[in-house]
Motif scaffolding. Sequence first.
Motif: not given
Length: 106
Positions: A6-7, A10, A12-14, A69
């Motif tokens: 999950s981290l 996140i 990767n998306v940011v 990521s």
Amino acid sequence: MELIQSLVLILNVVSAIATIVLVLMQHGKGADMGAAFGSGSAGSLFGSSGSANFLSRTTAVTATLFFASCLALVLLVSPSKKSDLGVMSTQKPAVQQPAQPSKIPE
């Protein structure tokens, strides 16, 4: 393990959103000609050429974070290293029978 995934997701998306925003903020190669005729980019926050260096370096950092990521997600989500034959793992190997000599009629 789910927390790490999950981290990394996140991150990767940011990093993807930051890379997109930074690329859109940069000026193209032809934007320098407008500065020569007084478009006002010389009085920007970073100076006449400081924004280009700052934005391009920050874009490179966010792109590197994005690719790292992505690689981390692939390594975390991929199945373990057991040998999996896929469809072939459920089938038994075929036993070959010796060929029977054919009888030629006389």
